[in-house]
Scaffold this motif. Structure first.
Motif, PDB file in Angstrom:
ATOM      1  N   ASN A   1       0.830  -1.209   0.000  1.00 62.45           N
ATOM      2  CA  ASN A   1       0.000   0.000   0.000  1.00 62.45           C
ATOM      3  C   ASN A   1       0.859   1.250   0.000  1.00 62.45           C
ATOM      4  OD1 ASN A   1      -2.581  -1.106  -0.150  1.00 62.45           O
ATOM      5  ND2 ASN A   1      -2.794  -1.309   2.072  1.00 62.45           N
ATOM      6  N   LEU A   2       1.973   1.220   0.726  1.00 59.44           N
ATOM      7  CA  LEU A   2       2.899   2.362   0.712  1.00 59.44           C
ATOM      8  C   LEU A   2       3.407   2.609  -0.710  1.00 59.44           C
ATOM      9  CD1 LEU A   2       5.802   3.107   3.174  1.00 59.44           C
ATOM     10  CD2 LEU A   2       6.228   3.084   0.734  1.00 59.44           C
ATOM     11  N   ASN A   3       3.856   1.544  -1.367  1.00 59.91           N
ATOM     12  CA  ASN A   3       4.362   1.681  -2.732  1.00 59.91           C
ATOM     13  C   ASN A   3       3.304   2.258  -3.665  1.00 59.91           C
ATOM     14  OD1 ASN A   3       6.811   0.549  -1.952  1.00 59.91           O
ATOM     15  ND2 ASN A   3       6.267  -1.509  -2.638  1.00 59.91           N
ATOM     16  N   PHE A   4       2.083   1.761  -3.535  1.00 57.28           N
ATOM     17  CA  PHE A   4       0.974   2.241  -4.367  1.00 57.28           C
ATOM     18  C   PHE A   4       0.745   3.736  -4.168  1.00 57.28           C
ATOM     19  CE2 PHE A   4      -3.537   3.428  -4.255  1.00 57.28           C
ATOM     20  CZ  PHE A   4      -3.899   3.221  -5.570  1.00 57.28           C
ATOM     21  N   LEU A   5       0.719   4.181  -2.925  1.00 58.11           N
ATOM     22  CA  LEU A   5       0.446   5.590  -2.626  1.00 58.11           C
ATOM     23  C   LEU A   5       1.539   6.503  -3.173  1.00 58.11           C
ATOM     24  CD1 LEU A   5      -0.914   5.220   1.027  1.00 58.11           C
ATOM     25  CD2 LEU A   5      -2.230   5.901  -0.996  1.00 58.11           C
ATOM     26  N   ILE A   6       2.792   6.103  -3.027  1.00 57.25           N
ATOM     27  CA  ILE A   6       3.893   6.930  -3.538  1.00 57.25           C
ATOM     28  C   ILE A   6       3.818   7.039  -5.057  1.00 57.25           C
ATOM     29  CG2 ILE A   6       6.399   7.043  -3.866  1.00 57.25           C
ATOM     30  CD1 ILE A   6       5.497   8.003  -1.137  1.00 57.25           C
TER      31      ILE A   6
END
Length: 299
Positions: free
Chosen positions: A185-190
């Motif tokens: 989810n972190l990767n997606f948001l960035i």
């Protein structure tokens, strides 16, 4: 292909984020430990991950937090302002504003950190916010909550070992609520921030959508390991008595560990989802935790 410069790319988040972004961006990894690091700061985006992590054993020199998390961030941000780089993404932490959360943490809270780690992060935030940002640039302060994923060694690893060894979890009488952040989810948001130029500069909390208790986490670990769920609800007064003994004779179960495992720490991610224009993140908190736990099994 746009170029993304990342500091701290060798860390847990840096490795995962670099691997995720490399299909869409050219990745430039920079070490701030080199004397001539400013010569390597270039491209379209600068993501600042490098920093001194919170030392739970309290063995670190407090001044190191401010040298690395505050002063180095100031130097890097000044270099960004003088460069042609368009976007600056600073990874701060929810701990920059609150060590304890009674309600739900949003981005408007006034910072009141108690630890040198939190204070050093907040000072860096305040410096960034004090500067006038050119109209052609964007600046993001990211406050993630507890991040986990394959390759991560933290509190989840401790709970994993407890369940794996068949040790009963004795704190089931505490029904806390806390937020987590899976690395996917972190990767997606960035990536969304980098690709969507309509997302405005600002402070954004990062967390999964769902809030879980430590009991929920133990259940997920047990299920993933195909182990019997061994939650034991000892009375709270008994647990606190044992923890006080643990403080004196240095047991794993002490006041600090009980606090960490039973505290509430709920984080709102509404602002970043509204900015992106989504209602849900691609992965649930349970999916993220199951992926992390499976990576522990493969070790």
């Amino acid at each position: 292909m746009n170029k993304v410069t990342i500091t701290g790319a060798s860390g847990f988040v840096g490795q995962n984020l670099s691997e995720f972004l490399k299909e869409s961006f050219q990745i430039n990894s920079v070490s701030l430990k080199t004397l001539n690091w400013k010569e390597s700061i270039n491209g379209d985006v600068l993501i600042h991950l490098a920093g001194k992590a919170h030392d739970t054993k309290n063995t670190s020199d407090f001044s190191e937090y401010f040298k690395i998390n505050t002063d180095l961030t100031k130097d890097l941000f000044d270099a960004f302002l003088e460069s042609e780089i368009r976007d600056f993404v600073y990874f701060s932490s929810v701990k920059a504003v609150a060590d304890e959360v009674l309600d739900i943490l949003d981005e408007d809270i006034s910072g009141d950190p108690k630890t040198p780690y939190g204070k050093s992060k907040l000072q860096a935030e305040n410096y960034i916010l004090s500067k006038k940002i050119p109209k052609n640039k964007r600046v993001f302060i990211i406050r993630p909550c507890m991040i986990h994923g394959p390759g991560n060694k933290g509190n989840l690893n401790l709970l994993f070992n407890v369940v794996k060894k068949g040790i009963p979890y004795p704190l089931a009488s505490f029904r806390n609520e806390r937020s987590f952040l899976g690395i996917d989810n972190l990767n997606f948001l960035i990536k969304e921030i980098l690709e969507n130029k309509e997302i405005p500069s600002g402070i954004y909390n990062f967390s999964d959508d769902e809030i879980l208790s430590t009991n929920d986490v133990v259940r997920i670990i047990s299920s993933t390991l195909n182990k019997q769920n061994r939650l034991i609800p000892f009375p709270k007064i008994f647990i606190h008595s044992i923890a006080k003994v643990g403080d004196l004779v240095k047991l794993p179960l002490n006041s600090e560990s009980v606090q960490k495992l039973t505290e509430n720490y709920r984080v709102s991610n509404k602002k970043i989802k509204l900015a992106i224009g989504i209602k849900k993140l691609p992965y649930t908190a349970q999916q993220g935790l199951e992926k992390t736990i499976k990576s522990f099994i493969r070790k």
